[in-house]
Design an enzyme around this catalytic site. Structure first.
Site, short mmCIF file in Angstrom:
data_model
loop_
_atom_site.label_atom_id
_atom_site.label_comp_id
_atom_site.label_asym_id
_atom_site.label_seq_id
_atom_site.Cartn_x
_atom_site.Cartn_y
_atom_site.Cartn_z
N ASP A 10 7.18 49.96 -61.82
CA ASP A 10 7.05 50.20 -60.39
C ASP A 10 6.45 48.96 -59.75
OD1 ASP A 10 4.37 50.24 -61.11
OD2 ASP A 10 3.92 52.16 -60.13
N TYR A 70 13.12 54.03 -62.95
CA TYR A 70 11.66 54.20 -63.04
C TYR A 70 11.29 55.64 -63.37
CZ TYR A 70 6.96 55.32 -61.81
OH TYR A 70 5.69 55.82 -61.86
N GLU A 92 5.43 62.50 -60.66
CA GLU A 92 6.08 61.19 -60.58
C GLU A 92 6.96 61.08 -59.34
OE1 GLU A 92 5.59 58.44 -62.10
OE2 GLU A 92 4.08 59.27 -63.45
#
Length: 296
Positions: free
Chosen positions: A153, A135, A52
């Site tokens: 996102d 996020y 991520e």
């Protein structure tokens, strides 16, 4: 105009259960085969964290070889916490946005020192890790631990802008979009649902030439129904891009070359460079490089 004070129920599709089912079924059938989606990475919180962080502002195809090399070098969070910074930055070289690498190293040190080497499950604790914004917190915790957090996102923002036909620019922090994402979230499968929304934006609901006829949500997409897909999301006014004149020198002595290391904070932090800097008002390039060399 879709104002930010419009009630949430007026923006959402009426049958959310059906929407979630269609999107998850599409994701099961069409998701890309990426290494962080396969065992053991798909169930390893550390692998999910690495993927991520790397995927922030970087396309998946670019990330794949970096991800595989990175985990080969640092297979656990404890290996990463002990990593020399030079080796880490070398492995990250070419991936860009180098603050991500520095934050990932600092987060690994914190995870080992403060959490016994385990990725914290609690959103409040996780969000205190270096580089862990809203996020990253939502993405990692939903995928790794099933936390009911909506990850928003740029791909998800685009899907929501078209799904709800939002005819205003969407900001970096947009409370209305965040509320919509939370309302859409499948709380039984939050990790898969977040990935499905991002996958839809990356592969179908793309910025240009979206494949609307292949989209599993086209029946409830207001922009598709209103023929405004090409106008969504509404672009925000672009800030002027700054331009600076700089100089650099290559200094050689006895077959050696002088380089310096940039401060850890700021643009290209921690990387190496030739001595140099900005040309000040009224300076010639020659005067500027002489001054910079004296200063450095």
């Amino acid at each position: 105009m879709v104002r930010q004070d419009i009630p949430l129920n007026d923006l959402l599709p009426t049958d959310l259960v059906s929407l979630r089912r269609r999107l998850l079924r599409w994701y099961d059938r069409h998701r890309r085969d990426l290494p962080w989606r396969r065992p053991p990475g798909s169930s390893n919180p550390y692998h999910i964290l690495v993927s991520e962080i790397m995927l922030q502002q970087t396309q998946a195809a670019t990330v794949v070889p970096y991800y595989e090399r990175f985990l080969k070098a640092f297979p656990t969070v404890r290996h990463l916490a002990r990593a020399p910074k030079d080796r880490l930055m070398k492995l990250w070289e070419g991936l860009g946005y180098y603050a991500r690498a520095r934050n990932l190293l600092a987060a690994a040190k914190s995870i080992v020192a403060d959490h016994g080497g385990h990725i914290p499950r609690d959103p409040e604790s996780f969000s205190k890790l270096p580089g862990a914004g809203p996020y990253t917190t939502a993405a990692v915790l939903s995928i790794a631990f099933g936390a009911p957090l909506a990850a928003v996102d740029v791909n998800v923002k685009r899907v929501i802008a078209r799904l709800c036909d939002i005819d205003r620019p969407i900001g970096a922090k947009d409370a209305q979009v965040d509320s919509i994402a939370t309302a859409l979230l499948d709380r039984k499968q939050p990790g898969d649902f977040n990935q499905a929304m991002m996958e839809l934006g990356a592969c179908v609901c793309t910025p240009r030439k979206p494949a609307c006829l292949l989209c599993p949500l086209n029946a409830v997409c207001r922009a598709f129904q209103n023929n405004t897909v090409g106008d969504r999301p509404v672009p925000a006014p672009k800030a002027a891009r700054p331009h600076r004149a700089v100089v650099a020198a290559i200094l050689k002595k006895n077959r050696r070359v002088l380089i310096g290391r940039r401060p850890d904070e700021g643009l290209l932090g921690g990387l190496w460079e030739f001595p140099g800097g900005k040309i000040e008002p009224g300076e010639s390039p020659r005067e500027a490089i002489r001054r910079e060399i004296r200063e450095e």
